[in-house]
Design a protein around this motif. Structure first.
Motif, PDB file in Angstrom:
ATOM      1  N   PRO A 197      42.016  47.497  35.904  1.00  0.00           N
ATOM      2  CA  PRO A 197      41.821  47.871  34.496  1.00  0.00           C
ATOM      3  C   PRO A 197      40.367  47.702  34.069  1.00  0.00           C
ATOM      4  O   PRO A 197      39.546  47.133  34.803  1.00  0.00           O
ATOM      5  CB  PRO A 197      42.724  46.874  33.764  1.00  0.00           C
ATOM      6  CG  PRO A 197      42.678  45.645  34.629  1.00  0.00           C
ATOM      7  CD  PRO A 197      42.599  46.154  36.059  1.00  0.00           C
ATOM      8  N   ASP A 198      40.066  48.156  32.867  1.00  0.00           N
ATOM      9  CA  ASP A 198      38.742  47.931  32.279  1.00  0.00           C
ATOM     10  C   ASP A 198      38.700  46.603  31.534  1.00  0.00           C
ATOM     11  O   ASP A 198      37.666  45.944  31.469  1.00  0.00           O
ATOM     12  CB  ASP A 198      38.390  49.063  31.312  1.00  0.00           C
ATOM     13  CG  ASP A 198      38.315  50.407  32.017  1.00  0.00           C
ATOM     14  OD1 ASP A 198      37.461  50.555  32.910  1.00  0.00           O
ATOM     15  OD2 ASP A 198      39.129  51.287  31.684  1.00  0.00           O
ATOM     16  N   ILE A 199      39.844  46.243  30.948  1.00  0.00           N
ATOM     17  CA  ILE A 199      39.995  44.986  30.224  1.00  0.00           C
ATOM     18  C   ILE A 199      41.319  44.367  30.644  1.00  0.00           C
ATOM     19  O   ILE A 199      42.326  45.071  30.789  1.00  0.00           O
ATOM     20  CB  ILE A 199      39.984  45.200  28.695  1.00  0.00           C
ATOM     21  CG1 ILE A 199      38.683  45.862  28.242  1.00  0.00           C
ATOM     22  CG2 ILE A 199      40.189  43.879  27.958  1.00  0.00           C
ATOM     23  CD1 ILE A 199      38.663  46.209  26.745  1.00  0.00           C
ATOM     24  N   LEU A 200      41.324  43.059  30.834  1.00  0.00           N
ATOM     25  CA  LEU A 200      42.555  42.338  31.151  1.00  0.00           C
ATOM     26  C   LEU A 200      42.661  41.151  30.201  1.00  0.00           C
ATOM     27  O   LEU A 200      41.674  40.447  29.954  1.00  0.00           O
ATOM     28  CB  LEU A 200      42.547  41.852  32.600  1.00  0.00           C
ATOM     29  CG  LEU A 200      43.780  41.084  33.097  1.00  0.00           C
ATOM     30  CD1 LEU A 200      44.038  41.374  34.574  1.00  0.00           C
ATOM     31  CD2 LEU A 200      43.648  39.570  32.897  1.00  0.00           C
ATOM     32  N   THR A 201      43.862  40.935  29.672  1.00  0.00           N
ATOM     33  CA  THR A 201      44.091  39.770  28.821  1.00  0.00           C
ATOM     34  C   THR A 201      45.057  38.814  29.508  1.00  0.00           C
ATOM     35  O   THR A 201      45.978  39.234  30.209  1.00  0.00           O
ATOM     36  CB  THR A 201      44.659  40.175  27.455  1.00  0.00           C
ATOM     37  OG1 THR A 201      45.881  40.902  27.639  1.00  0.00           O
ATOM     38  CG2 THR A 201      43.668  41.036  26.693  1.00  0.00           C
ATOM     39  N   THR A 202      44.839  37.534  29.288  1.00  0.00           N
ATOM     40  CA  THR A 202      45.706  36.517  29.869  1.00  0.00           C
ATOM     41  C   THR A 202      45.798  35.338  28.920  1.00  0.00           C
ATOM     42  O   THR A 202      44.916  35.116  28.084  1.00  0.00           O
ATOM     43  CB  THR A 202      45.189  36.075  31.255  1.00  0.00           C
ATOM     44  OG1 THR A 202      46.106  35.128  31.829  1.00  0.00           O
ATOM     45  CG2 THR A 202      43.818  35.425  31.170  1.00  0.00           C
ATOM     46  N   ALA A 203      46.887  34.595  29.011  1.00  0.00           N
ATOM     47  CA  ALA A 203      47.083  33.391  28.199  1.00  0.00           C
ATOM     48  C   ALA A 203      48.220  32.603  28.846  1.00  0.00           C
ATOM     49  O   ALA A 203      48.163  32.332  30.039  1.00  0.00           O
ATOM     50  CB  ALA A 203      47.386  33.746  26.744  1.00  0.00           C
ATOM     51  N   LYS A 204      49.249  32.253  28.084  1.00  0.00           N
ATOM     52  CA  LYS A 204      50.425  31.541  28.578  1.00  0.00           C
ATOM     53  C   LYS A 204      50.077  30.536  29.679  1.00  0.00           C
ATOM     54  O   LYS A 204      49.639  29.435  29.395  1.00  0.00           O
ATOM     55  CB  LYS A 204      51.495  32.535  29.020  1.00  0.00           C
ATOM     56  CG  LYS A 204      52.186  33.235  27.847  1.00  0.00           C
ATOM     57  CD  LYS A 204      53.398  34.011  28.268  1.00  0.00           C
ATOM     58  CE  LYS A 204      54.094  34.705  27.109  1.00  0.00           C
ATOM     59  NZ  LYS A 204      54.787  33.789  26.193  1.00  0.00           N
ATOM     60  N   ALA A 205      50.249  30.912  30.955  1.00  0.00           N
ATOM     61  CA  ALA A 205      50.066  29.961  32.051  1.00  0.00           C
ATOM     62  C   ALA A 205      48.605  29.623  32.336  1.00  0.00           C
ATOM     63  O   ALA A 205      48.330  28.755  33.160  1.00  0.00           O
ATOM     64  CB  ALA A 205      50.722  30.493  33.328  1.00  0.00           C
ATOM     65  N   LEU A 206      47.674  30.276  31.659  1.00  0.00           N
ATOM     66  CA  LEU A 206      46.266  29.970  31.898  1.00  0.00           C
ATOM     67  C   LEU A 206      45.978  28.494  31.645  1.00  0.00           C
ATOM     68  O   LEU A 206      45.244  27.861  32.399  1.00  0.00           O
ATOM     69  CB  LEU A 206      45.380  30.846  31.011  1.00  0.00           C
ATOM     70  CG  LEU A 206      43.868  30.647  31.131  1.00  0.00           C
ATOM     71  CD1 LEU A 206      43.385  30.911  32.557  1.00  0.00           C
ATOM     72  CD2 LEU A 206      43.124  31.542  30.149  1.00  0.00           C
ATOM     73  N   GLY A 207      46.577  27.946  30.602  1.00  0.00           N
ATOM     74  CA  GLY A 207      46.410  26.522  30.313  1.00  0.00           C
ATOM     75  C   GLY A 207      47.620  25.697  30.687  1.00  0.00           C
ATOM     76  O   GLY A 207      47.649  24.492  30.444  1.00  0.00           O
ATOM     77  N   CYS A 208      48.640  26.346  31.265  1.00  0.00           N
ATOM     78  CA  CYS A 208      49.872  25.656  31.688  1.00  0.00           C
ATOM     79  C   CYS A 208      50.464  24.797  30.569  1.00  0.00           C
ATOM     80  O   CYS A 208      51.037  23.733  30.833  1.00  0.00           O
ATOM     81  CB  CYS A 208      49.612  24.820  32.935  1.00  0.00           C
ATOM     82  SG  CYS A 208      49.453  25.803  34.437  1.00  0.00           S
ATOM     83  N   GLY A 209      50.318  25.246  29.334  1.00  0.00           N
ATOM     84  CA  GLY A 209      50.879  24.528  28.205  1.00  0.00           C
ATOM     85  C   GLY A 209      49.838  24.113  27.198  1.00  0.00           C
ATOM     86  O   GLY A 209      50.169  23.865  26.034  1.00  0.00           O
TER      87      GLY A 209
END
Length: 401
Positions: A242-254
């Motif tokens: 992709p050109d842009i990817l978003t992530t969260a949730k498990a990125l900080g594992c809580g």
């Protein structure tokens, strides 16, 4: 005394939480106020990728908590820089923006796409193509991009120039996309929509069409990122960048954190002052996420996700052969959706409640799909026990409890 009744007295009623209150977690087990133990197949909705209170993450949080908590974005900080470099090294990205959640990461992605298009092409290049039954967050912009009208009812007027098309229908996109399209946003696997995986040819086609029409391809990997599919990010399994990817949730594992990843050229449109976040990139969150990324981005751990996937597939199919509650079992790594047969449509929440009674925590993805998103390192004995408890819940539903 703090109990479930207090929720109804002091909390805004936008949630209807279970009657139990978990008070302690360790690995893939949690305990409620009465001391009852549960196997956790819910994982905080694909957040607790390393289980509850992973000792390495606890250690990192304690160390950072005694060092530096917060600065604001008037200054940068070492944990944020380290995490950004790790994410760039592990992906296609050259630039990272930190936020507090998946919704904020998607909000930033959509704003950036519009700004980039206006700066590089035309003020009329504003259309965003999204997909029916998708979910991208609860801000007004992201909830509008999500293709589920039930989440936007009552909040009109909504942001404009967002078009929703059927998921996995490349012909519909080819018909709609034009030089006025600035971005296409897509989940590689629809999570809230029922655990529906994108077909490889669909994502390959989106990539080609976006390139042809100078539109940005945004992958929402808030739920599928950080090892959930057996790859660090799902796009790596599809081999579509992709050109842009978003992530969260498990990125900080809580620990709350989100991130938007993109290239140098696209990121440049977010010049100083165009976007921001008070807590985005704070040292506590970034330190925890940095250690989580080190632990998850490991070939042995990721191979273990695939092994556990096979065990879940086998176990769920065996249960279904005996009980016959599901019409389809969809498994993508450790993101699992079990669609109920017509006779039990609408009873996914009832199955969740019965599972809790039996001692296993699960999720739903709409009224007809049971969703599982356990820890990526859940021990095999706990997998087996949880499936046995789920079987009892399934029998209760079948018998009309």
């Amino acid at each position: 005394m703090i109990n479930r009744t207090m929720f109804d007295e002091v909390m805004v009623p936008n949630y209807a939480p279970s009657q139990i209150i978990p008070v302690r977690g360790a690995g893939s087990r949690v305990w409620d106020q009465s001391g009852k133990e549960y196997i956790d197949f819910a994982g905080g909705i694909a957040v607790n990728a390393l289980g509850h209170c992973h000792p390495e993450l606890v250690k990192t949080l304690q160390e950072q908590g005694q060092t530096l908590w917060h600065l604001s974005n008037v200054w940068t900080n070492e944990p944020a820089l380290k995490l950004a470099k790790q994410l760039c090294d592990a992906t296609f990205a050259q630039r990272v923006l930190f936020a507090n959640s998946g919704a904020e990461a998607n909000e930033a992605a959509l704003k950036l796409a519009r700004l980039y298009a206006k700066k590089h092409y035309s003020s009329e290049k504003t259309e965003i193509i999204a997909f029916k039954n998708s979910f991208h967050g609860r801000t007004l912009f992201t909830v509008t991009a999500g293709g589920q009208p039930k989440y936007t009812e009552g909040f009109e007027p909504l942001p404009g120039d967002i078009t929703h098309l059927p998921f996995n229908d490349l012909a519909a996109v080819e018909y709609q996309i034009s030089n006025k399209t600035c971005a296409v946003i897509v989940e590689p696997i629809q999570g809230e929509g029922g655990i529906i995986a994108a077909e490889p040819v669909f994502l390959e086609g989106l990539r080609a069409l976006c390139t042809q029409h100078n539109a940005l391809l945004i992958f929402d990997e808030v739920q599928t990122g950080m090892g959930r599919t057996g790859k660090l990010f799902a796009y790596q399994g599809y081999q579509v960048t992709p050109d842009i990817l978003t992530t969260a949730k498990a990125l900080g594992c809580g620990f709350p954190i989100g991130a938007m990843l993109t290239s140098h050229d696209i990121a440049a449109s977010f010049s100083v002052g165009t976007h921001g976040s008070t807590y985005g990139g704070n040292p506590l969150a970034c330190a925890v996420a940095s250690r989580a990324l080190e632990l998850i981005n490991d070939p042995t751990l990721l191979a273990g996700v695939t092994q556990r996937q096979q065990m879940f597939i086998s176990g769920l199919k065996q249960l279904n052969q005996k009980i016959g509650l599901f019409r389809d079992i969809r498994v993508e790594g450790l993101l699992i959706g079990c669609e109920l047969k017509e006779a039990w449509q609408g009873k996914a929440r009832d199955l969740l409640t019965q599972a809790q009674e039996q001692g296993v925590l699960v999720l739903t993805a709409g009224p007809d799909v049971l969703r599982l998103a356990p820890s990526l390192v859940i021990p095999y004995p706990e997998m087996k026990k949880g499936l046995q408890q789920l079987a009892q819940a399934m029998l209760a539903i079948k018998m009309g409890f």
